[in-house]
Design an enzyme around this catalytic site. Structure first.
Site, PDB file in Angstrom:
ATOM      1  N   LYS A 184     -10.162  -2.842   4.525  1.00 38.32           N
ATOM      2  CA  LYS A 184     -10.181  -2.189   3.231  1.00 38.32           C
ATOM      3  C   LYS A 184     -11.237  -2.766   2.293  1.00 38.32           C
ATOM      4  O   LYS A 184     -11.352  -2.346   1.156  1.00 38.32           O
ATOM      5  CB  LYS A 184      -8.792  -2.272   2.601  1.00 38.32           C
ATOM      6  CG  LYS A 184      -7.759  -1.509   3.435  1.00 38.32           C
ATOM      7  CD  LYS A 184      -6.403  -1.481   2.765  1.00 38.32           C
ATOM      8  CE  LYS A 184      -5.367  -0.814   3.668  1.00 38.32           C
ATOM      9  NZ  LYS A 184      -4.999  -1.644   4.826  1.00 38.32           N
ATOM     10  N   CYS A 231       5.582 -28.829 -13.647  1.00 37.81           N
ATOM     11  CA  CYS A 231       4.248 -28.234 -13.522  1.00 37.81           C
ATOM     12  C   CYS A 231       3.925 -27.594 -14.854  1.00 37.81           C
ATOM     13  O   CYS A 231       4.488 -26.563 -15.206  1.00 37.81           O
ATOM     14  CB  CYS A 231       4.238 -27.193 -12.413  1.00 37.81           C
ATOM     15  SG  CYS A 231       2.837 -26.064 -12.483  1.00 37.81           S
ATOM     16  N   SER A 235      -2.900  -5.614   8.394  1.00 35.46           N
ATOM     17  CA  SER A 235      -2.647  -4.708   7.278  1.00 35.46           C
ATOM     18  C   SER A 235      -2.370  -3.314   7.822  1.00 35.46           C
ATOM     19  O   SER A 235      -3.052  -2.887   8.751  1.00 35.46           O
ATOM     20  CB  SER A 235      -3.864  -4.676   6.364  1.00 35.46           C
ATOM     21  OG  SER A 235      -3.645  -3.790   5.301  1.00 35.46           O
ATOM     22  N   HIS A 283       0.841  -1.200   0.000  1.00 29.18           N
ATOM     23  CA  HIS A 283       0.000   0.000   0.000  1.00 29.18           C
ATOM     24  C   HIS A 283       0.868   1.239   0.000  1.00 29.18           C
ATOM     25  O   HIS A 283       1.988   1.226   0.512  1.00 29.18           O
ATOM     26  CB  HIS A 283      -0.892   0.012   1.243  1.00 29.18           C
ATOM     27  CG  HIS A 283      -1.793  -1.177   1.346  1.00 29.18           C
ATOM     28  ND1 HIS A 283      -2.906  -1.325   0.558  1.00 29.18           N
ATOM     29  CD2 HIS A 283      -1.735  -2.283   2.120  1.00 29.18           C
ATOM     30  CE1 HIS A 283      -3.503  -2.475   0.854  1.00 29.18           C
ATOM     31  NE2 HIS A 283      -2.811  -3.081   1.792  1.00 29.18           N
ATOM     32  N   ARG A 340      -5.843 -12.538  10.089  1.00 29.42           N
ATOM     33  CA  ARG A 340      -4.995 -11.438  10.538  1.00 29.42           C
ATOM     34  C   ARG A 340      -5.274 -11.175  12.013  1.00 29.42           C
ATOM     35  O   ARG A 340      -6.384 -11.384  12.487  1.00 29.42           O
ATOM     36  CB  ARG A 340      -5.213 -10.188   9.687  1.00 29.42           C
ATOM     37  CG  ARG A 340      -6.636  -9.843   9.334  1.00 29.42           C
ATOM     38  CD  ARG A 340      -6.722  -9.544   7.830  1.00 29.42           C
ATOM     39  NE  ARG A 340      -7.890  -8.712   7.474  1.00 29.42           N
ATOM     40  CZ  ARG A 340      -8.977  -9.215   6.896  1.00 29.42           C
ATOM     41  NH1 ARG A 340      -9.108 -10.510   6.691  1.00 29.42           N
ATOM     42  NH2 ARG A 340      -9.974  -8.418   6.531  1.00 29.42           N
TER      43      ARG A 340
END
Lengths: 404, 469
Positions: B247, B391, B332, B50, B306
């Site tokens: 957010k 993969c 965050s 951010h 979180r």
């Protein structure tokens, strides 16, 4: 590198189309991402393969072996294993292999890359993501190739054929397969697999049921399961807990067309094809489970044989098309293939799947209201791919498949 | 040996502190109970750096975020960790709220902010949902792989003399004079200082250390992952206007080319599960941002937890137990702040920030597919393992995976390989490569099949040989 026909994928569809293109006189490059040809057949150690194609019952590896031998004997075919096609254009492909990153120019290409299994993510399986949630194909590989046990108390979600096969396989290896949960009211698996893999081992198949939540931090510790209504909403009052250590998913297969992300897909999630199984991208042909998911490998091999010949003729400039006939179908069908035919003479075959079960009905092919072909179906289920043949003499514009 | 600092908890914050302290020349150990670093909140978040317009001015969050973001370019370049400032838009219909955010951003010292009208939004996000009339555009917002960053921080630290110990269960801590004696089930560590960056386990560790505990709550966030073939045509991160709970449900490209849609925000216990209601909530909310989301393109769902402690980060010296640094409630913008938190903790410990000379550089682990064609061919010529794809969805080669297994931090989990190489992260979600990766791990690590883990201890991939169990 230059070739007439590039075949991408060395499973049954690819080996079969490479063979028929080679026999037809074209130089073929067959590219397989694994170390050996055979594709998923190599891990399908059960029998039931080859009844239609070879007239005898074989295991998957045996079926693959026979094709591999034929491919080795065909001088027009060059095989490249442990090689991945990373980019595909109209007449060029990029291959990542042990010799480096190579460009291949081709005149025609057969896309026979098979399908992939739907995952827990695709169906938004709720709960935690511990070890023990495996797709049936991955579980099959662990058990049959690596010889490792994936769980002792197993729940199978979805009644696709590999799930049914794994129910039997794990039971034979000493696991307790508690149940198979199917969210629909019918199974997408073959009837013979339900009989031989579940009924013979007293494994219950619960329709209109699903897993509500997976529980467990490091390994699966259990599931909450129960019934759903006709809109697949969970009926909370039916919620029950079952202790288990593995959840095997057999919830569907999708053609694996990662190579062509921006091309419009059909209802089968494969490419849209014409009577020659040529896609809307010129020079790209497709067959096998990359086009639509088959029930029997024999049908895959037969389709590959036909498409390999078309690709070879195209590479030689001998493939003739004509005015287009659109193939349409009523709401009774999940899909019909190919999506277009060419005007002209002769018999053609349409492949289709039903949306719902039908009993004692006619499948009719009509052109502008007039019946041009039909077949009687005693009992038809979505789990079975079916075909109908008809003569296209005089047929113009479109044909429509209907149930009567 | 007495370590200068013992760090408990190897998330992106713990590894950033570890890395910084090693680089200034300290003797540092990092312990974690998991089988890899970055397996908690650091592995399951939005992966966003951010710019810093959201936190309240003068808060620790605001300071750490703005400083942290500024450090990202040099840090990721040094570690060869992919990082891109793709820009973010906060969209909505409330011009006043957007302006408030803008003002707050200016107050926090954020650069590159501007306000966009509907036409300007459409130019950047052609598929923006109706009703989003105004946006705050933040040019410097970026995306990074949070776990790949943490892994690289740990690896570079190890390369320069730091020690990382995995699968360590803290049992006891006592002080012998000025020195902590930290006992785990496997080892005894001596250290002058202890940093508690245990994330969700903060209070458990604090109790053992005798330092402050805080009222912490767990907030679960669920996400959908869309594959790189999903036709979203999205180049920026798109947020709704923020609420008290966070957010909101955002949509963003990831650094690896996938897309994330989420998170939800539900208070509860520390269990990372996905729920029917949570996933439906995402579907409803995300459609208010973008109109071309088709959830049939989802290849996975996950959830992360979180840890929340009031409105701000807690980063301070313990008053109850001298020598302990507390880091609690690093939610965050924890990822964005991590490099700044590392500096801040270094200073709290009383050390200067100046790094020592002669530090070793981390090897370039760039995946084969991300190299120029010429280099790809040179690498394959040298070692044919780079020409063998394991993969196929993500085009990850055997060489890439063997390299990952030979990084400084030695792991034995399939998910660990996934975090280092993206193997198993594509459309088939490891359906085709799972057993191949298992076999590469056991060969390279010289362990048995049953010792290979999916993630942590107890998540062994098989029960044993068939017919023997």
């Amino acid at each position: 590198m230059v070739t007439d026909v590039l075949v991408i994928g060395g499973g049954p569809a690819g080996m079969s189309s490479a063979l028929s293109a080679g026999e037809n006189g074209s130089k073929v490059l067959l590219v397989e991402r694994d170390e050996t040809l055979g594709g998923i057949l190599n891990q399908c150690i059960h029998n039931g393969f080859g009844l239609h194609y070879f007239g005898e019952e074989l295991t998957g590896p045996e079926f693959a072996h026979r094709f591999r031998k034929m491919v080795e004997r065909e001088k027009n075919i060059t095989v490249l294993t442990s090689a991945l096609v990373t980019k595909l254009g109209e007449n060029t492909a990029t291959i990542l292999c042990k010799n480096g990153v190579k460009e291949v120019k081709f005149k025609a290409c057969v896309l026979s890359v098979g399908c992939k299994e739907k995952t827990a993510g695709n169906i938004s399986l709720n709960g935690t993501r511990p070890m023990g949630i495996l797709t049936a194909g991955t579980a099959q590989k662990m058990v049959n190739i690596d010889g490792k046990m994936v769980g002792k108390d197993v729940v199978i979600l979805g009644s696709g054929d590999i799930g049914l096969i794994m129910a039997r396989r794990l039971t034979l290896e000493g696991a307790k397969v508690h149940m198979v949960l199917e969210i629909n009211s019918t199974s997408s698996g073959l009837k013979r697999n339900i009989l031989q893999c579940l009924n013979d081992f007293n494994i219950p198949l619960l329709y209109n049921s699903t897993i509500f939540e997976v529980v467990g931090e490091n390994r699966v510790e259990g599931v909450f399961y129960g019934q759903v209504d006709e809109k697949f909403n969970k009926i909370e009052s039916t919620r029950k807990f079952l202790k288990c250590d593995a959840v095997i998913l057999s919830v569907g297969l999708t053609p694996d067309l990662q190579l062509l992300p921006n091309i419009e897909k059909s209802k089968t999630s494969g490419l849209v094809v014409n009577e020659h199984y040529e896609s809307e991208m010129p020079s790209i042909f497709t067959c096998g489970n990359a086009l639509h998911v088959h029930d029997l490998v024999d049908n895959v091999a037969l389709e590959g044989k036909e498409v390999g010949r078309y690709a070879s003729l195209y590479a030689q400039g001998k493939l003739e098309s004509g005015k287009t006939i659109k193939v349409l179908h009523s709401a009774d069908f999940a899909y019909a293939l190919p999506q277009t035919l060419f005007e002209g003479e002769g018999e053609v075959e349409l492949k289709f799947r039903l949306k719902n079960k039908i009993v004692r009905k006619w499948i009719k092919v009509k052109s502008e209201g007039v019946e041009v072909g039909k077949r009687f179906v005693l009992a038809g289920v979505p789990g079975e791919m079916m075909t109908v043949k008809f003569s296209k003499n005089g047929v113009k514009n479109s044909v429509t498949l209907e149930v009567e | 040996m007495v370590f200068d600092v013992l760090i408990v908890g190897g998330g992106v914050v713990g590894t950033a502190i570890f890395n910084k302290l090693v680089r200034i020349g300290k003797k540092v150990a990092l312990i974690d109970k998991a089988s890899d670093v970055a397996t908690g909140a650091s592995k399951a978040n939005s992966g966003l750096v951010h710019s810093g317009y959201d936190p309240a001015p003068n808060s620790l969050k605001a300071k750490m975020n703005v400083r942290g973001s500024a450090l990202f370019d040099a840090l990721t370049k040094r570690l060869k960790v992919p990082f891109k400032r793709i820009g973010a838009l906060v969209v909505g219909d409330d011009e006043k709220m957007i302006k408030n955010l803008y003002e707050r951003g200016l107050q926090n010292g954020v650069k590159g902010l501007s306000i966009l009208n509907r036409d300007e939004i459409l130019k950047k996000v052609p598929n923006i949902a109706d009703g989003n009339l105004v946006a705050l555009y933040s040019k410097t917002a970026g995306v990074v792989s949070p776990y790949y960053l943490a892994i690289s921080l740990a690896d570079e630290g190890i390369l320069n003399g730091g020690k990382v110990f995995l699968e360590e269960d803290l049992v006891n801590a006592e002080k012998e004079g000025e020195i902590f004696k930290i006992t785990t089930k496997k080892n005894v560590f001596h250290a002058k200082n202890v940093v508690n960056s245990a994330g969700a386990g903060y209070n458990d560790v604090a109790k053992i250390l005798g330092s402050e505990t805080y009222p912490l709550s767990f907030r679960r966030g669920e996400y959908f992952v869309f594959g790189d073939t999903a036709p979203l045509n999205l180049k920026h991160t798109i947020f709704p206007l923020p609420t008290r709970l966070g957010k909101g449900v955002l949509v963003t490209p990831t650094i690896d080319g996938n897309y994330l849609v989420g998170p939800t925000s539900e208070d509860g216990d520390n269990i990372t599960k996905t729920t029917y209601n949570g996933l439906n909530e995402i579907k409803a909310k995300a459609s208010m941002i973008l109109k071309n989301l088709n959830f049939k393109d989802a290849i996975r769902e996950f959830s992360g937890v979180r840890v929340i402690s009031g409105d701000d980060f807690i980063i301070e010296k313990s008053k109850k137990q001298a020598g302990v640094i507390n880091l609690a409630g690093i939610c965050s913008p924890g990822l964005s702040s991590a490099p700044a938190i590392a500096e801040y903790v270094t200073e709290l410990l009383g050390y200067p920030l100046k790094e020592k000379e002669g530090l070793k550089e981390l090897k370039d682990y760039t995946l084969l597919k991300n190299l120029p064609l010429k280099e790809q061919n040179a690498k394959i010529r040298e070692n044919a393992d780079y020409g063998e794809v394991v993969c196929k969805c993500e085009k990850i080669t055997k060489g890439d995976i063997v390299d990952a297994l030979n990084r400084p931090l030695k792991i034995r989990s399939v998910d660990g390989i996934k975090r280092r190489t993206n193997a198993g992260m594509g459309g088939c979600q490891g359906g085709f490569c799972f057993t191949k990766v298992v076999n590469l791990i056991l060969k390279e690590r010289k362990i048995s099949y049953e010792e290979v883990l999916k993630e942590n201890r107890g998540s062994f991939v098989a029960l044993g040989n068939i017919r023997e169990v």
